[in-house]
Design an enzyme around this catalytic site. Structure first.
Site, short mmCIF file in Angstrom:
data_model
loop_
_atom_site.label_atom_id
_atom_site.label_comp_id
_atom_site.label_asym_id
_atom_site.label_seq_id
_atom_site.Cartn_x
_atom_site.Cartn_y
_atom_site.Cartn_z
N SER A 233 -3.21 -12.94 14.08
CA SER A 233 -1.79 -13.27 13.84
C SER A 233 -1.18 -13.69 15.18
O SER A 233 -1.76 -13.45 16.24
CB SER A 233 -1.10 -12.01 13.32
OG SER A 233 0.30 -12.10 13.40
N TYR B 245 1.29 -3.31 12.79
CA TYR B 245 0.70 -4.62 12.47
C TYR B 245 0.17 -5.27 13.75
O TYR B 245 -0.96 -5.77 13.79
CB TYR B 245 1.77 -5.49 11.80
CG TYR B 245 1.26 -6.84 11.32
CD1 TYR B 245 0.63 -6.96 10.08
CD2 TYR B 245 1.43 -7.98 12.09
CE1 TYR B 245 0.18 -8.18 9.63
CE2 TYR B 245 0.97 -9.22 11.65
CZ TYR B 245 0.35 -9.31 10.41
OH TYR B 245 -0.10 -10.53 9.98
P1 NDP Z 1 -0.71 -12.18 1.05
O1 NDP Z 1 0.12 -10.97 0.88
O2 NDP Z 1 -0.35 -13.41 0.26
O3 NDP Z 1 -2.25 -11.85 0.79
C1 NDP Z 1 -2.81 -10.68 1.24
C2 NDP Z 1 -4.12 -10.49 0.50
O4 NDP Z 1 -4.76 -9.32 0.94
C3 NDP Z 1 -3.91 -10.37 -0.99
O5 NDP Z 1 -4.72 -11.34 -1.61
C4 NDP Z 1 -4.38 -8.97 -1.33
O6 NDP Z 1 -5.10 -8.98 -2.54
C5 NDP Z 1 -5.32 -8.65 -0.17
N1 NDP Z 1 -5.41 -7.24 0.12
C6 NDP Z 1 -4.45 -6.43 0.65
N2 NDP Z 1 -4.91 -5.18 0.74
C7 NDP Z 1 -6.19 -5.19 0.27
C8 NDP Z 1 -7.18 -4.20 0.09
N3 NDP Z 1 -6.97 -2.92 0.43
N4 NDP Z 1 -8.37 -4.56 -0.43
C9 NDP Z 1 -8.60 -5.87 -0.77
N5 NDP Z 1 -7.70 -6.85 -0.62
C10 NDP Z 1 -6.50 -6.51 -0.12
O7 NDP Z 1 -0.68 -12.48 2.60
P2 NDP Z 1 -1.05 -13.75 3.50
O8 NDP Z 1 -1.84 -14.73 2.75
O9 NDP Z 1 0.19 -14.15 4.18
O10 NDP Z 1 -1.95 -13.03 4.61
C11 NDP Z 1 -3.35 -13.17 4.68
C12 NDP Z 1 -3.78 -12.73 6.07
O11 NDP Z 1 -3.17 -13.59 7.04
C13 NDP Z 1 -3.38 -11.31 6.44
O12 NDP Z 1 -4.39 -10.72 7.22
C14 NDP Z 1 -2.12 -11.52 7.28
O13 NDP Z 1 -1.89 -10.47 8.16
C15 NDP Z 1 -2.49 -12.80 8.00
N6 NDP Z 1 -1.38 -13.55 8.54
C16 NDP Z 1 -0.41 -14.11 7.74
C17 NDP Z 1 0.60 -14.85 8.30
C18 NDP Z 1 1.64 -15.53 7.50
O14 NDP Z 1 2.55 -16.12 8.08
N7 NDP Z 1 1.59 -15.50 6.19
C19 NDP Z 1 0.71 -15.04 9.75
C20 NDP Z 1 -0.35 -14.41 10.50
C21 NDP Z 1 -1.34 -13.70 9.90
P3 NDP Z 1 -4.96 -7.79 -3.65
O15 NDP Z 1 -3.51 -7.47 -3.79
O16 NDP Z 1 -5.63 -8.31 -4.87
O17 NDP Z 1 -5.74 -6.65 -3.09
#
Ligand code: NDP
Length: 251
Positions: free
Chosen positions: A142, A155
């Site tokens: 991130s 985070y």
């Molecule tokens: P979302 O909330 O859209 O997606 C997060 C995903 O993580 C979901 O698909 C969820 O699936 C999965 N997830 C969460 N906890 C678990 C778990 N315990 N086991 C399995 N799957 C899990 O977030 P983003 O797409 O925005 O984020 C994706 C990644 O990118 C993250 O690591 C985030 O920190 C990082 N990021 C995002 C940024 C942004 O601007 N959006 C910027 C920088 C980094 P489910 O609910 O089915 O478990």
């Protein structure tokens, strides 16, 4: 050089947001993509979308914070698809509170989902990557891997840890022909940041003002870097952390 035909990729949290953007890119480059998430209905919908686009995808239910669930995930991937070549550690979460207001449970939830999960999945993937003669691990960091923010101490600690973990894995597994790199997304429009925009007044405008590209990113903006880091085009690149941020980190 970017062809992923015959490769099997596991994308954690690949059922939405950035994960789905990267999963789609990998599948478009020829990989069979296994989406691993907790929400089976959301994962099934993502697979349906990808298949409708003529891409190869499968879904498996997994909680990446749970050691037994991660072990079962890789066992099932190997049983169904015979190999694992690419792992994208993308699943992530946040708890937006000032550090003094974070509970220990909040802290553990964020660290387990963002950092411990990367360790558990990488460790479980390792024998499969070795067996395939090498492979690729892509860890999602991130901007908070490099900057601080008052409401993101857990985070930021987890995402800083992701970068250091990436460097350690890269050195440990170079001899196995496994390249390990991190991607540092800027501000990308997903469910995660839609929550942040609602909670943090003025965030939307501040991001626009500081991003030289003049826009928020979209999940599709992460597809190219995923393909690059998953393909032989990046075979001599390991241990790096690549910002995909429209210039946010240099302005
Ligand atoms: P979302 O909330 O859209 O997606 C997060 C995903 O993580 C979901 O698909 C969820 O699936 C999965 N997830 C969460 N906890 C678990 C778990 N315990 N086991 C399995 N799957 C899990 O977030 P983003 O797409 O925005 O984020 C994706 C990644 O990118 C993250 O690591 C985030 O920190 C990082 N990021 C995002 C940024 C942004 O601007 N959006 C910027 C920088 C980094 P489910 O609910 O089915 O478990």
């Amino acid at each position: 050089m970017f062809d992923l035909g015959g490769k099997v990729a596991v994308v954690t949290g690949g059922n939405g947001g950035i994960g789905l953007g990267m999963a789609r890119g990998l599948a478009q480059a020829g990989a069979l993509v296994v989406i691993a998430g907790r929400n089976a209905a959301k994962s099934a919908q993502a697979v349906q979308q990808l298949k409708a686009e003529g891409l190869r995808a499968d879904a498996l239910e997994a909680d990446v914070t749970d050691e037994a669930s991660v072990t079962a995930l890789f066992y099932q991937v190997a049983a169904r698809h015979a190999r694992v070549d690419i792992l994208v550690n993308n699943a992530g979460t946040t708890v937006r509170k000032m550090p003094q207001d974070l509970s220990l449970a909040d802290w553990h939830q964020v660290m387990d989902t963002n950092l411990t999960s990367a360790f558990l999945c990488a460790r479980a993937a390792h024998p499969h990557l070795q067996r395939a003669g090498g492979g690729k691990v892509i860890n999602i960091g991130s901007m908070l891997s490099i900057f601080g923010a008052p409401y993101a101490s857990a985070y930021g600690a987890s995402k800083g840890g992701v970068v250091q973990f990436t460097r350690s894995l890269a050195t440990a597994w170079a001899g196995d022909n496994i390249q390990v790199n991190a991607v540092l997304p800027g501000w990308i429009d997903t469910e995660l940041t839609q929550g942040a925009r609602q909670q943090v007044a003025g965030l939307h405008e501040r991001v626009l003002a500081r991003t030289p590209a003049g826009r928020w990113g979209a999940p599709a903006d992460l597809a190219g870097v995923a393909v690059f880091l998953a393909s032989q085009a990046s075979d001599f690149i390991t241990g790096t952390a690549i910002p995909v941020d429209g210039g946010y980190s240099i302005s």
